[in-house]
Design a protein around this motif. Structure first.
Motif, mmCIF file in Angstrom:
data_model
loop_
_atom_site.group_PDB
_atom_site.id
_atom_site.type_symbol
_atom_site.label_atom_id
_atom_site.label_comp_id
_atom_site.label_asym_id
_atom_site.label_seq_id
_atom_site.Cartn_x
_atom_site.Cartn_y
_atom_site.Cartn_z
ATOM 1 N N LEU A 308 0.842 -1.195 0.000
ATOM 2 C CA LEU A 308 0.000 0.000 0.000
ATOM 3 C C LEU A 308 0.879 1.247 0.000
ATOM 4 N N THR A 310 0.313 4.605 0.887
ATOM 5 C CA THR A 310 -0.702 5.443 1.516
ATOM 6 C C THR A 310 -0.197 6.865 1.732
ATOM 7 N N VAL A 352 -5.022 6.884 2.622
ATOM 8 C CA VAL A 352 -5.361 5.729 1.795
ATOM 9 C C VAL A 352 -4.339 5.592 0.674
ATOM 10 N N HIS A 440 -7.734 -1.398 3.803
ATOM 11 C CA HIS A 440 -7.804 -0.115 4.511
ATOM 12 C C HIS A 440 -8.625 -0.225 5.806
ATOM 13 N N LEU A 460 -15.020 3.494 4.981
ATOM 14 C CA LEU A 460 -13.634 3.560 5.437
ATOM 15 C C LEU A 460 -13.578 4.227 6.800
#
Length: 465
Positions: A308, A310, A352, A440, A460
């Motif tokens: 990820l 983010t 994210v 997430h 989320l």
């Protein structure tokens, strides 16, 4: 291990309950036994009543109360009257044993009032002219000859009893603890092993002691779980490698097919019919390319092979950008995309992976298009909720049945395989959306929506700053 102290407390509670019940049981049994052994009246009381009922007549003495005489005869009690002056027996009952003396000294009188006469337990009662003595059968009463009680002992008797009871309880507890300590010693590793089994950790418990058979079964179960775990890892690794290999091997020939098909679609020497077929080849090749790409991404997300990237992203701007990209495509005006986010909500900053989240929203919009080839309205919105940000994509198309909605929400994955290949299914695209949400720490909810079509929400977690 929290269960061991709980087990010890349970053992201790059972011990205290057992001691209390045993104490109550013994007191009850003692009461029942004592009440069964006690005569209707005390022999001392009977002796006093006989002395009061004994009356002097012209030819001697006689009992004026017939009930008292009946009681003496029923209990096989003999009686005598010792004269105060001569110390001789001046009256006696008819059942007087032959060995009973007819004359007594002061010392004899003192002894019989405290104990026995010829092993008969005796009880005196004061009469007008002497002392009445009742003798009971030898096996009826036991008398304490030398009773004397210290006042300090009587004063501190409650405390002494309490100390004695406490000492007894402590001793019983120590005995109980010692006898069960070895059992607890073996229970501890077994409980720890059982707790590790659901976590698929390797467990080995020494197979000895009282619970050796249970330990052996736990060890065998652990070996089976570890073996299955290794086999599953091999299969998952093989599947991931197969998907990656197929994706790599197909990419080059598929690119060639798409390139040549594109050239044929634009070749003026071909007939219109042949050009249309070439366009179909290009479109279907693009679907294959997207499918391979999705399959590869789903595999990476499933095995945590997709790192990820983010950073803080404005979810509102990110989702709007995906909508604009679709509007810029040539969608033949069959799909009406509407932005339903409140005008007051201009920013929603969440950490994210922006590219993955855009991919999820893209899949949802594309999913609505794929399952409504005749066209439909697609409504996209972002909404702030307490501690969460909700991205919703809804259409007013054909929708799905309630049973399929339940399946999509609760099935372990969204891949639907059956023999009916004429209809497209909600499959890999939704699986990727769910995997992206899981990555997430979010979740996906699927339902019919208010417009009767198909609605998906990505929720989320959000922490307000």
């Amino acid at each position: 291990m929290k269960s061991i102290p709980k087990l010890i407390r349970r053992f201790f509670g059972i011990l205290l309950m057992s001691v209390l019940l045993i104490f109550i049981l013994n007191i009850g049994m003692l009461f029942i036994f004592a009440s069964g052994q006690t005569v209707s009246r005390s022999p001392w009381t009977t002796a006093i009543e006989v002395a009061e009922a004994l009356q002097k007549s012209g030819d001697g003495y006689q009992l004026s109360d017939a009930s008292v005489l009946e009681e003496l005869e029923r209990d096989q009690v003999w009686g005598i009257l010792i004269d105060d002056t001569t110390h001789q027996v001046i009256w006696h009952t008819d059942n007087l044993p032959e060995e009973i003396p007819m004359e007594y000294s002061l010392g004899d009188i003192a002894m019989l009032t405290r104990g026995y006469v010829k092993d008969y337990p005796t009880f005196p009662g004061r009469a007008e002219e002497g002392l009445v003595v009742l003798g009971y059968p030898k096996d009826r009463y036991w008398k304490e000859m030398w009773p004397s009680w210290d006042y300090d002992m009587i004063k501190y008797l409650p405390r002494t009893i309490l100390v004695a009871l406490t000492a007894n309880v402590v001793l019983i507890f120590l005995i109980y603890l010692v006898t069960n300590a070895r059992l607890l010693h073996f229970i501890g590793p077994i409980i720890e092993g059982i707790q590790k089994l659901p976590e698929e950790q390797k467990v080995y418990i020494k197979e000895k002691g009282l619970l050796s058979e249970l330990a052996m079964n736990i060890n065998r179960t652990s070996e089976i779980i570890q073996s299955q775990k290794q086999e599953l890892k091999k299969k998952e690794r093989a599947r991931a490698n197969w998907i990656a290999g197929v994706s790599h091997d197909i990419r080059t020939p598929l690119s060639m097919v798409m390139g040549y098909a594109g050239q044929l679609a634009e070749d003026g020497r071909l007939t219109e019919e042949e050009q249309k077929k070439a366009v179909v080849i290009v479109k279907q090749s693009e679907k294959m390319r997207n499918l391979i790409r999705d399959l590869n991404l789903a595999s990476k997300l499933e095995y945590n092979m997709q790192p990820l990237k983010t950073q803080k992203e404005n979810i509102v701007a990110l989702v709007r950008k995906v909508m604009v990209d679709f509007m810029n495509l040539n969608i033949e005006d069959k799909y009406d995309l509407e932005w339903e986010t409140e005008d007051s909500l201009t920013s929603c900053m969440i950490t994210v992976d922006g590219e993955l989240l855009k991919r999820a929203v893209t899949n949802l919009i594309q999913n609505s298009m794929n399952h409504n080839p005749e066209g439909c309205g697609i409504f996209v919105s972002v909404k702030m909720e307490p501690e969460a940000c909700c991205i919703m994509v809804e259409d007013d198309g054909a929708g799905v049945e309630e049973e399929q909605i339940r399946y999509l929400n609760h099935a372990p994955h969204y891949m639907v395989c059956d023999d009916n290949t004429s209809e497209q299914k909600h499959g890999l695209g939704l699986l990727i959306v769910k995997q992206i949400a899981d990555a997430h720490q979010g979740k996906v909810e699927i339902d019919k929506g208010d417009r009767g079509g198909f609605r998906v929400q990505i929720i989320l977690p959000y922490e307000a700053e």
